[in-house]
Design a protein around this motif. Sequence first.
Motif, short mmCIF file in Angstrom:
data_model
loop_
_atom_site.label_atom_id
_atom_site.label_comp_id
_atom_site.label_asym_id
_atom_site.label_seq_id
_atom_site.Cartn_x
_atom_site.Cartn_y
_atom_site.Cartn_z
N GLY A 1 -28.78 3.73 -48.38
CA GLY A 1 -27.67 2.93 -47.57
C GLY A 1 -28.07 2.28 -46.72
O GLY A 1 -29.23 2.47 -46.03
N ALA A 2 -27.56 1.23 -46.13
CA ALA A 2 -27.89 0.31 -44.97
C ALA A 2 -26.78 -0.38 -44.36
O ALA A 2 -25.54 -0.52 -45.22
N PHE A 3 -26.87 -0.65 -43.19
CA PHE A 3 -25.94 -1.80 -42.62
C PHE A 3 -26.53 -3.06 -42.66
O PHE A 3 -27.59 -3.07 -42.87
N THR A 4 -25.90 -3.94 -42.31
CA THR A 4 -26.28 -5.36 -42.62
C THR A 4 -27.16 -5.71 -41.43
O THR A 4 -26.85 -5.47 -40.40
N ASN A 5 -27.81 -6.85 -41.71
CA ASN A 5 -28.45 -7.43 -40.42
C ASN A 5 -27.54 -8.09 -39.41
O ASN A 5 -27.58 -8.04 -38.17
N LEU A 6 -26.42 -8.68 -40.00
CA LEU A 6 -25.48 -9.23 -39.29
C LEU A 6 -24.86 -8.13 -38.24
O LEU A 6 -24.62 -8.72 -37.14
N ALA A 7 -24.63 -6.94 -38.59
CA ALA A 7 -24.14 -6.10 -37.63
C ALA A 7 -24.82 -5.63 -36.61
O ALA A 7 -24.31 -5.09 -35.50
N SER B 1 -26.99 -12.28 -44.57
CA SER B 1 -27.81 -11.78 -43.63
C SER B 1 -28.89 -10.84 -44.25
O SER B 1 -29.85 -10.60 -43.76
N MET B 2 -28.39 -10.38 -45.41
CA MET B 2 -29.19 -9.41 -46.26
C MET B 2 -29.94 -9.95 -47.38
O MET B 2 -30.32 -9.35 -48.40
N GLU B 3 -30.04 -11.45 -47.51
CA GLU B 3 -30.56 -12.33 -48.65
C GLU B 3 -30.00 -11.74 -49.90
O GLU B 3 -30.67 -11.53 -50.76
#
Length: 470
Positions: A295-301, A357-359
């Motif tokens: 899992g991951a949060f987004t770069n924007l976050a 933001s995550m490409e």
Amino acid sequence: MNRATRLAAALAVLVTSVILSGSPAAGAELPDYAVEPLPRIAAGPDRTLVNAETGEQFRPRGFNYVRLTPMPSKPAAPYHSTFEPGLYDAARAETALRDNWLRGYNTVRVFIDPGNGQDNAIGRPHGLGRGNADLSPADAAYLDNVADFVRLAAAYGIYVLPSLDVFPQNGYYRDIIVNSPHPVNVEGRNRSFMYEGYIRAKEEYLRVFTQEMKDRLGTFMSTFLALQLDNEAYLTSAEAPFHRFSGTVTVAGRSYDMAVPAQRQAAADNAFIAYADRGVAAVKAVDPELMVTMGAFTNLAVGKSFDGLSGRCGAVACADPRYPVRVSTVTRESDLDFFDIHTYLATGRTLAASLGSMEWSQVVGPVINGEFGTQRQWFGSIDAARHALVMHQLGSCDFGISGWLYWTWDTTEDATQRTFFNAVESGGVLATALSPKERPDPCRYLSGRVPAPLVPPSPRGQAATDAGAS
């Protein structure tokens, strides 16, 4: 009578009771299909998950089921106590699972507590690891509770996605680390993905957990949608090797120059790939059919880009040093079966911006939205939030998202979590709005009507917050 027919009959009886009473029948018996294992779910073509027996598309739809208890060493910070011996509430869990089943949901996400070193130090251990004197691979009573929950979920036709961060905090895993090569220029959080000892400990944890569950569940291992290596995988620019723009670090046998942004980013990317592949191999050595995800949060976050963990947001320093795993890289180059991305509705965080933001154009394979939700600060009412959350789900279909697990079902134990709308409050407004019974096709609005998107208003004096307890 085949399984599908029995399921339909059981559903008809219980749904009738709900229509008449407004809630599941008190003391309703387990469905009679409980003795049959669920079919395995596998990664399918493109961005889909599929029923491994029929090849039909499977869309995980459900919730994060989270119980929290204050950490003994730091009461303001909760730990995941869902399966803690003495705290595990099987009756409450079954009530939630039954309600999910009646509404048509098919997946629940839970968190496995590895324990905590500070709590161990003050003699208040919890989770799978019980301090340095504990030389067991994992606490048996805790594992029994996990297995009990999985059996209950199987009885209601619900798949389980457990998140297994870190590894049990005890002497057994300490010895694995001590007997591994010592890290060079790797510190803190970054050790989880870049230090050989920690990776060996994680491999053993995954092997142990999979084997212990297999021993307890047998053919009901099919109830697991997947095992999740990390709830939200990230490295930090505030600790070695990324805290300075000098020196080198070795990842999977290759050295990287920390003075060169491209090599810094490559070190991070390749660390995650190697870590993921070793985790996948550890699980599949025990159960080759069991999927593995991350899992991951987004770069924007967190206001980041894939800039080699520079620690900066544009021209200004970032307060948050976290950099999420590069999803486009691990989905293309690792052995993970699918990915789990987390998004929360907030001003300035449109779905397009979050995924961009995550490409996103470079991400491949199945991706689910394993956490989505919103805080009260962004909406004037739960009805406004309901509309926006439905629109979020609809919009995510256009990006190829193929599963949705709301944050959370009913978590209220922690002040941070009370800032989020949960699914069952106000008579279950959100549980109903997102329900497969209400909207069988998650990518279509009721009766084909698609209202205009609702943009969250400006915050009322607060910054955006992620789930916090994960």
